[in-house]
Write a protein that holds these residues in place. Structure first.
Motif, mmCIF file in Angstrom:
data_model
loop_
_atom_site.group_PDB
_atom_site.id
_atom_site.type_symbol
_atom_site.label_atom_id
_atom_site.label_comp_id
_atom_site.label_asym_id
_atom_site.label_seq_id
_atom_site.Cartn_x
_atom_site.Cartn_y
_atom_site.Cartn_z
ATOM 1 N N VAL A 207 -8.073 18.091 -91.312
ATOM 2 C CA VAL A 207 -8.920 17.254 -92.158
ATOM 3 C C VAL A 207 -10.199 18.013 -92.470
ATOM 4 O O VAL A 207 -10.872 18.522 -91.573
ATOM 5 C CB VAL A 207 -9.240 15.920 -91.459
ATOM 6 C CG1 VAL A 207 -10.164 15.079 -92.327
ATOM 7 C CG2 VAL A 207 -7.953 15.168 -91.156
ATOM 8 N N ASN A 210 -15.987 15.619 -94.461
ATOM 9 C CA ASN A 210 -16.278 14.581 -95.463
ATOM 10 C C ASN A 210 -15.024 14.053 -96.156
ATOM 11 O O ASN A 210 -15.116 13.398 -97.184
ATOM 12 C CB ASN A 210 -17.272 15.080 -96.515
ATOM 13 C CG ASN A 210 -18.610 15.477 -95.904
ATOM 14 O OD1 ASN A 210 -19.094 14.821 -94.986
ATOM 15 N ND2 ASN A 210 -19.187 16.564 -96.406
ATOM 16 N N LYS A 211 -13.860 14.341 -95.607
ATOM 17 C CA LYS A 211 -12.610 13.809 -96.149
ATOM 18 C C LYS A 211 -11.929 12.941 -95.089
ATOM 19 O O LYS A 211 -12.320 12.908 -93.933
ATOM 20 C CB LYS A 211 -11.671 14.949 -96.565
ATOM 21 C CG LYS A 211 -12.225 15.851 -97.648
ATOM 22 C CD LYS A 211 -12.366 15.100 -98.970
ATOM 23 C CE LYS A 211 -12.861 16.022 -100.071
ATOM 24 N NZ LYS A 211 -13.012 15.317 -101.366
ATOM 25 N N LYS A 212 -10.909 12.229 -95.519
ATOM 26 C CA LYS A 212 -10.144 11.389 -94.603
ATOM 27 C C LYS A 212 -8.701 11.856 -94.576
ATOM 28 O O LYS A 212 -8.174 12.359 -95.574
ATOM 29 C CB LYS A 212 -10.213 9.913 -95.021
ATOM 30 C CG LYS A 212 -11.610 9.319 -94.890
ATOM 31 C CD LYS A 212 -11.606 7.830 -95.177
ATOM 32 C CE LYS A 212 -12.999 7.236 -95.057
ATOM 33 N NZ LYS A 212 -13.529 7.314 -93.681
ATOM 34 N N THR A 214 -4.604 11.032 -92.669
ATOM 35 C CA THR A 214 -3.715 9.920 -92.304
ATOM 36 C C THR A 214 -2.844 10.305 -91.120
ATOM 37 O O THR A 214 -2.499 11.478 -90.932
ATOM 38 C CB THR A 214 -2.808 9.525 -93.479
ATOM 39 O OG1 THR A 214 -2.034 10.658 -93.887
ATOM 40 C CG2 THR A 214 -3.610 8.988 -94.644
ATOM 41 N N ASP A 232 -8.300 4.814 -80.952
ATOM 42 C CA ASP A 232 -9.148 5.925 -81.352
ATOM 43 C C ASP A 232 -10.145 6.149 -80.219
ATOM 44 O O ASP A 232 -11.065 5.369 -80.029
ATOM 45 C CB ASP A 232 -9.863 5.572 -82.656
ATOM 46 C CG ASP A 232 -10.860 6.648 -83.067
ATOM 47 O OD1 ASP A 232 -11.024 7.613 -82.308
ATOM 48 O OD2 ASP A 232 -11.466 6.508 -84.130
ATOM 49 N N THR A 245 -5.596 5.535 -91.364
ATOM 50 C CA THR A 245 -6.500 6.434 -92.080
ATOM 51 C C THR A 245 -7.613 6.844 -91.134
ATOM 52 O O THR A 245 -8.240 5.995 -90.491
ATOM 53 C CB THR A 245 -7.090 5.744 -93.314
ATOM 54 O OG1 THR A 245 -6.024 5.359 -94.187
ATOM 55 C CG2 THR A 245 -8.030 6.684 -94.051
ATOM 56 N N ILE A 246 -7.861 8.142 -91.038
ATOM 57 C CA ILE A 246 -8.795 8.639 -90.033
ATOM 58 C C ILE A 246 -9.984 9.307 -90.704
ATOM 59 O O ILE A 246 -9.889 9.848 -91.807
ATOM 60 C CB ILE A 246 -8.099 9.631 -89.079
ATOM 61 C CG1 ILE A 246 -7.431 10.757 -89.879
ATOM 62 C CG2 ILE A 246 -7.087 8.910 -88.225
ATOM 63 C CD1 ILE A 246 -6.804 11.801 -89.025
ATOM 64 N N ALA A 247 -11.107 9.261 -90.041
ATOM 65 C CA ALA A 247 -12.332 9.891 -90.539
ATOM 66 C C ALA A 247 -12.384 11.341 -90.099
ATOM 67 O O ALA A 247 -11.517 11.837 -89.385
ATOM 68 C CB ALA A 247 -13.546 9.119 -90.035
ATOM 69 N N ASP A 248 -13.448 12.014 -90.548
ATOM 70 C CA ASP A 248 -13.554 13.451 -90.284
ATOM 71 C C ASP A 248 -14.255 13.712 -88.954
ATOM 72 O O ASP A 248 -15.363 14.197 -88.899
ATOM 73 C CB ASP A 248 -14.304 14.142 -91.429
ATOM 74 C CG ASP A 248 -15.707 13.569 -91.597
ATOM 75 O OD1 ASP A 248 -15.920 12.432 -91.164
ATOM 76 O OD2 ASP A 248 -16.572 14.282 -92.127
ATOM 77 N N ASN A 249 -13.596 13.359 -87.882
ATOM 78 C CA ASN A 249 -14.157 13.680 -86.568
ATOM 79 C C ASN A 249 -13.041 14.206 -85.677
ATOM 80 O O ASN A 249 -11.908 13.739 -85.737
ATOM 81 C CB ASN A 249 -14.811 12.454 -85.927
ATOM 82 C CG ASN A 249 -13.855 11.293 -85.791
ATOM 83 O OD1 ASN A 249 -13.511 10.657 -86.773
ATOM 84 N ND2 ASN A 249 -13.406 11.031 -84.573
ATOM 85 N N VAL A 273 -10.855 18.789 -87.395
ATOM 86 C CA VAL A 273 -11.668 18.745 -88.606
ATOM 87 C C VAL A 273 -12.206 20.142 -88.894
ATOM 88 O O VAL A 273 -12.812 20.777 -88.026
ATOM 89 C CB VAL A 273 -12.831 17.744 -88.461
ATOM 90 C CG1 VAL A 273 -13.713 17.774 -89.713
ATOM 91 C CG2 VAL A 273 -12.288 16.351 -88.218
#
Length: 362
Positions: A207, A210-212, A214, A232, A245-249, A273
């Motif tokens: 990832v 600043n993007k997401k 899956t 999580d 859907t996952i964040a950028d971490n 990430v």
């Protein structure tokens, strides 16, 4: 008149020989004239017959007790409870019972009695917490026994423990026995198992900052329908969905799937990430004579990265012709697909000097 040595004045008396030596009775008679005479009568004692009586002293309720009489002189027997004349018997016992036998010596007609007491032992009570159970493969199951017995046989070995726990790794039948002085009550427990589901996680790959991304969980086996529960670890959230859907971490995600039977499986996936590339433009000069070319070089997307300029040119190096003041920037994409945009670069145009030519034209 008569007078016996026992003190009796009856015409006859009954005496009992209490010993083998017997008993002697003396009789004195007196007539009307007062004349007396005496005589004696000896009663010889004959020994009573004896036997060896043996058999079961304790029998489970409604079972047969075996009893037997043993002698060496051929006595005659008579059992009081059923007038049987056998020397060996089997008797069904439903309560505490005393069996009495009379035996007679045919040679002397002397008789004697003997008895044996047979205790009736009740079967123990036995109630199990379950007699048919199905659990997920690999789970433990505990079975409890309610019984008045002191010992319970779960696996072939008697124990005082009235609970039994086992890990279910296959289908089995458990024969449970409660024992009370040798009297057993038994019941059968059937243990079956549900097959476990399995689950895998497919990720969208690395990832970019600043993007997401899956995560897609896919369950198999067990029995549908499936329920999904995501964890999580970085945010400590519980999410119930098949796709996430996952964040950028940078974080590890786990999913637990439960099937119709409540059987579970888990899988984990770690999200990596990647930072966006820092794109820069390197220029030889920033002020160029009108109509000349300038070399611009983009850096930051890596050797296998790609670049596209605001002039729609591709590649890390371009050599545009400067005909007026021009602003350049470039977008770079690295091998992970992460994108960075450079700062703008202004290239100014230098005007060419004006030349005036003079002289004779002819």
């Amino acid at each position: 008149d008569f007078e016996w040595s026992t003190g009796s004045t009856a015409d006859e008396i009954i005496v009992k020989a209490s010993t083998i030596e017997g008993y002697s009775a003396k009789l004195t008679g007196t007539d009307v004239n007062g004349c007396k005479n005496s005589t004696s009568y000896n009663v010889i004692g004959i020994a009573l017959p004896t036997i060896e009586l043996s058999g079961d002293k304790e029998v489970c309720n409604n079972k047969e007790a075996y009893v037997s009489v043993k002698d060496t002189k051929g006595y005659n027997y008579l059992w009081e409870d059923n007038n049987s004349t056998e020397s060996e018997r089997k008797v069904t016992i439903t309560k505490d019972t005393t069996l009495v036998v009379t035996f007679t010596d045919p040679a002397t007609q002397c008789s004697n009695k003997d008895s044996i007491k047979v205790m009736n032992i009740d079967y123990p009570t036995l109630k199990l917490s379950t007699e048919n159970i199905t659990v997920c493969l690999g789970e433990s199951v505990t079975i409890k026994a309610e019984t008045n017995a002191t010992m319970v046989n779960w696996t072939g070995i008697p124990t005082s423990n009235k609970e039994y726990t086992t890990i279910v790794d296959n289908s089995k039948k458990l024969n449970v026995k409660a024992n009370n002085n040798g009297c057993e009550t038994s019941k059968e427990v059937t243990i079956n198992y549900y097959n476990l589901p399995s689950v895998t996680i497919a990720t969208s790959g690395i990832v970019c900052e600043n993007k997401k991304g899956t995560l897609n969980a896919e369950a198999n086996g067990g029995q549908e329908p499936y329920n999904y529960l995501w964890n999580d670890e970085s945010k400590e959230k519980l999410l119930t969905t098949k796709n996430l859907t996952i964040a950028d971490n940078n974080s590890e995600y786990s999913v637990e799937v439960s099937d119709k039977n409540g059987c579970k499986a888990t899988a984990t996936a770690t999200i990596q990430v990647a930072p966006n590339p820092v794109i820069t433009i390197e220029a030889e000069e920033q002020s160029i004579c009108n109509g000349e070319n300038v070399k611009l070089t983009a850096n930051g997307a890596g050797d296998e990265g790609s670049y596209i300029w605001n002039t729609n040119e591709e590649g890390s190096v371009i050599t545009p012709t400067i005909e007026n003041d021009m602003t350049f920037h470039v977008t770079g994409t690295d091998l992970n697909g992460c994108v960075g945009v450079s700062d703008e670069l202004l290239i100014t145009k230098k005007e060419l000097p004006e030349l005036e030519v003079s002289g004779d034209l002819t």
